[in-house]
Design a protein around this motif. Structure first.
Motif, PDB file in Angstrom:
ATOM      1  N   GLY A  81       0.829  -1.208   0.000  1.00  0.00           N
ATOM      2  CA  GLY A  81       0.000   0.000   0.000  1.00  0.00           C
ATOM      3  C   GLY A  81       0.863   1.258   0.000  1.00  0.00           C
ATOM      4  O   GLY A  81       1.771   1.390   0.819  1.00  0.00           O
ATOM      5  N   ARG A  82       0.570   2.175  -0.940  1.00  0.00           N
ATOM      6  CA  ARG A  82       1.322   3.431  -1.035  1.00  0.00           C
ATOM      7  C   ARG A  82       0.720   4.430  -0.063  1.00  0.00           C
ATOM      8  O   ARG A  82      -0.440   4.820  -0.207  1.00  0.00           O
ATOM      9  N   ARG A  83       1.520   4.836   0.912  1.00  0.00           N
ATOM     10  CA  ARG A  83       1.000   5.684   1.998  1.00  0.00           C
ATOM     11  C   ARG A  83       0.616   7.083   1.524  1.00  0.00           C
ATOM     12  O   ARG A  83      -0.164   7.756   2.172  1.00  0.00           O
ATOM     13  N   ASP A  84       1.157   7.508   0.384  1.00  0.00           N
ATOM     14  CA  ASP A  84       0.821   8.845  -0.115  1.00  0.00           C
ATOM     15  C   ASP A  84      -0.218   8.785  -1.240  1.00  0.00           C
ATOM     16  O   ASP A  84      -0.463   9.764  -1.931  1.00  0.00           O
ATOM     17  N   ASN A  85      -0.847   7.611  -1.423  1.00  0.00           N
ATOM     18  CA  ASN A  85      -1.844   7.433  -2.474  1.00  0.00           C
ATOM     19  C   ASN A  85      -3.224   7.324  -1.812  1.00  0.00           C
ATOM     20  O   ASN A  85      -3.489   6.390  -1.060  1.00  0.00           O
ATOM     21  N   GLU A  86      -4.080   8.299  -2.112  1.00  0.00           N
ATOM     22  CA  GLU A  86      -5.379   8.364  -1.443  1.00  0.00           C
ATOM     23  C   GLU A  86      -6.213   7.107  -1.677  1.00  0.00           C
ATOM     24  O   GLU A  86      -6.833   6.574  -0.765  1.00  0.00           O
ATOM     25  N   GLY A  87      -6.212   6.621  -2.922  1.00  0.00           N
ATOM     26  CA  GLY A  87      -6.966   5.409  -3.257  1.00  0.00           C
ATOM     27  C   GLY A  87      -6.479   4.202  -2.467  1.00  0.00           C
ATOM     28  O   GLY A  87      -7.292   3.421  -1.940  1.00  0.00           O
ATOM     29  N   ASP A  88      -5.154   4.047  -2.376  1.00  0.00           N
ATOM     30  CA  ASP A  88      -4.579   2.936  -1.596  1.00  0.00           C
ATOM     31  C   ASP A  88      -4.991   3.056  -0.132  1.00  0.00           C
ATOM     32  O   ASP A  88      -5.388   2.075   0.504  1.00  0.00           O
ATOM     33  N   ARG A  89      -4.904   4.271   0.407  1.00  0.00           N
ATOM     34  CA  ARG A  89      -5.233   4.485   1.825  1.00  0.00           C
ATOM     35  C   ARG A  89      -6.707   4.169   2.103  1.00  0.00           C
ATOM     36  O   ARG A  89      -7.039   3.546   3.103  1.00  0.00           O
ATOM     37  N   GLU A  90      -7.577   4.582   1.178  1.00  0.00           N
ATOM     38  CA  GLU A  90      -9.022   4.309   1.336  1.00  0.00           C
ATOM     39  C   GLU A  90      -9.291   2.802   1.318  1.00  0.00           C
ATOM     40  O   GLU A  90     -10.080   2.301   2.113  1.00  0.00           O
ATOM     41  N   GLN A  91      -8.632   2.090   0.389  1.00  0.00           N
ATOM     42  CA  GLN A  91      -8.832   0.634   0.311  1.00  0.00           C
ATOM     43  C   GLN A  91      -8.271  -0.070   1.544  1.00  0.00           C
ATOM     44  O   GLN A  91      -8.861  -1.027   2.041  1.00  0.00           O
ATOM     45  N   MET A  92      -7.120   0.418   2.034  1.00  0.00           N
ATOM     46  CA  MET A  92      -6.543  -0.189   3.239  1.00  0.00           C
ATOM     47  C   MET A  92      -7.497  -0.024   4.424  1.00  0.00           C
ATOM     48  O   MET A  92      -7.682  -0.951   5.217  1.00  0.00           O
ATOM     49  N   ALA A  93      -8.147   1.136   4.512  1.00  0.00           N
ATOM     50  CA  ALA A  93      -9.120   1.373   5.588  1.00  0.00           C
ATOM     51  C   ALA A  93     -10.354   0.484   5.383  1.00  0.00           C
ATOM     52  O   ALA A  93     -10.814  -0.184   6.320  1.00  0.00           O
ATOM     53  N   LYS A  94     -10.854   0.436   4.161  1.00  0.00           N
ATOM     54  CA  LYS A  94     -12.068  -0.334   3.845  1.00  0.00           C
ATOM     55  C   LYS A  94     -11.900  -1.823   4.174  1.00  0.00           C
ATOM     56  O   LYS A  94     -12.793  -2.454   4.727  1.00  0.00           O
ATOM     57  N   TYR A  95     -10.752  -2.376   3.805  1.00  0.00           N
ATOM     58  CA  TYR A  95     -10.531  -3.817   3.997  1.00  0.00           C
ATOM     59  C   TYR A  95      -9.738  -4.135   5.268  1.00  0.00           C
ATOM     60  O   TYR A  95      -9.285  -5.262   5.453  1.00  0.00           O
ATOM     61  N   GLU A  96      -9.581  -3.130   6.126  1.00  0.00           N
ATOM     62  CA  GLU A  96      -8.870  -3.294   7.406  1.00  0.00           C
ATOM     63  C   GLU A  96      -7.482  -3.908   7.210  1.00  0.00           C
ATOM     64  O   GLU A  96      -7.124  -4.903   7.837  1.00  0.00           O
ATOM     65  N   ILE A  97      -6.736  -3.284   6.320  1.00  0.00           N
ATOM     66  CA  ILE A  97      -5.371  -3.738   6.023  1.00  0.00           C
ATOM     67  C   ILE A  97      -4.400  -2.920   6.867  1.00  0.00           C
ATOM     68  O   ILE A  97      -4.367  -1.695   6.762  1.00  0.00           O
ATOM     69  N   PRO A  98      -3.610  -3.581   7.726  1.00  0.00           N
ATOM     70  CA  PRO A  98      -2.677  -2.839   8.583  1.00  0.00           C
ATOM     71  C   PRO A  98      -1.432  -2.391   7.818  1.00  0.00           C
ATOM     72  O   PRO A  98      -0.980  -3.089   6.915  1.00  0.00           O
ATOM     73  N   GLU A  99      -0.907  -1.226   8.159  1.00  0.00           N
ATOM     74  CA  GLU A  99       0.350  -0.777   7.549  1.00  0.00           C
ATOM     75  C   GLU A  99       1.501  -1.601   8.134  1.00  0.00           C
ATOM     76  O   GLU A  99       1.647  -1.683   9.350  1.00  0.00           O
ATOM     77  N   ILE A 100       2.288  -2.196   7.258  1.00  0.00           N
ATOM     78  CA  ILE A 100       3.490  -2.927   7.679  1.00  0.00           C
ATOM     79  C   ILE A 100       4.671  -2.159   7.104  1.00  0.00           C
ATOM     80  O   ILE A 100       4.782  -2.006   5.892  1.00  0.00           O
ATOM     81  N   ASP A 101       5.517  -1.609   7.972  1.00  0.00           N
ATOM     82  CA  ASP A 101       6.598  -0.754   7.451  1.00  0.00           C
ATOM     83  C   ASP A 101       7.992  -1.325   7.627  1.00  0.00           C
ATOM     84  O   ASP A 101       8.967  -0.708   7.220  1.00  0.00           O
ATOM     85  N   LEU A 102       8.075  -2.512   8.218  1.00  0.00           N
ATOM     86  CA  LEU A 102       9.360  -3.216   8.323  1.00  0.00           C
ATOM     87  C   LEU A 102       9.088  -4.695   8.089  1.00  0.00           C
ATOM     88  O   LEU A 102       8.175  -5.264   8.693  1.00  0.00           O
TER      89      LEU A 102
END
Length: 197
Positions: A81-102
Motif C-alpha cells: 500500500g502506497r501511503r501517499d496514495n489516497e486510493g490505496d489508503r481508502e482501500q486499506m481502511a475499507k478492507y482493514e489492512i494494517p500498515e506494515i513498514d518493516l
C-alpha cells in the motif's frame, strides 16, 4: 538530515532465529509492534515480547502443511500500500489492512539443503514462496517499507536503530531494497541451477 520515516509495525518471518534476539530487543525498546507466524512468533513470545499472529490479521490459519502462511491480501496490501496514495489508503481502511513498514525475512535454506544430499522432495519443500514474495513486495515499496532480506542485514538495521531510532531515510530504504533484490536474484539462480541439472 533527509526526512525520516518511522517504523511502527514489523512483520518477522525467518527460518534462522540466530542473531535476531538483539534486533528484536532494540525494536521492542523503540515501540515497534511485531507480527509473525509459527516458529518465529513462538520465538518472539519466548523473549517476552507481544506478537500478533498473522492469522489473526488474515483470519486464515497456516494451510497446506505450512506452504501458505503469509500469502494474503491483508499482508501484501499492508506492505505494498502506497501511503501517499489516497486510493490505496481508502482501500486499506475499507478492507482493514494494517500498515506494515518493516519486513524481516530469512529464507528457507535451499542451497544448504541441496548440498546436504537431501531428496528431491525435501529440496522442493525448501523453495521459499512466501518469504521471497515478502522480500520482493517490501523492496518494491521501499518508499514506505524497510526490507531486511536475510540475517546478513540484521546488523545493518541494528546499526541504524542505535544511531537514529526506529526511523530511516529514503536512501537507506533504497539500500535495503537493493540488497533484497540481490538476495532474491541469488536465491532464484540457485533454484534454477538445481532444476537445470
Amino acid at each position: 538530515m533527509a526526512e525520516l520515516k518511522k517504523m511502527k509495525t514489523a512483520l518477522v518471518s525467518v527460518f534462522h532465529k540466530d542473531g535476531l534476539e538483539e534486533l528484536l530487543k532494540k525494536l521492542n525498546e523503540e515501540g515497534v509492534k511485531f507480527l509473525s507466524t509459527g516458529g518465529t512468533q513462538s520465538f518472539i513470545e519466548s523473549l517476552g515480547y507481544e506478537c500478533q499472529k498473522v492469522e489473526d490479521v488474515t483470519t486464515y490459519p497456516s494451510i497446506l502443511g505450512g506452504r501458505v502462511k503469509t500469502l494474503h491480501p491483508k499482508v501484501f496490501g499492508g506492505i505494498l500500500g502506497r501511503r501517499d496514495n489516497e486510493g490505496d489508503r481508502e482501500q486499506m481502511a475499507k478492507y482493514e489492512i494494517p500498515e506494515i513498514d518493516l519486513v524481516i525475512v530469512d529464507l528457507y535454506p535451499f542451497e544448504q539443503t541441496v548440498a546436504s544430499g537431501a531428496s528431491d522432495a525435501d529440496i522442493i519443500e525448501k523453495i521459499d514462496i512466501g518469504g521471497i514474495s515478502l522480500i520482493r513486495a517490501g523492496a518494491k515499496n521501499f518508499k514506505d517499507v524497510v526490507i531486511v532480506p536475510s540475517k546478513a542485514e540484521y546488523a545493518m538495521l541494528l546499526d541504524l536503530l542505535n544511531k537514529q531510532g526506529a526511523a530511516t531515510t529514503m536512501e537507506q530504504r533504497k539500500q535495503f531494497a537493493e540488497r533484497a533484490f540481490g538476495v532474491s536474484s541469488h536465491y532464484d539462480t540457485a533454484i534454477h541451477e538445481w532444476f537445470a541439472k
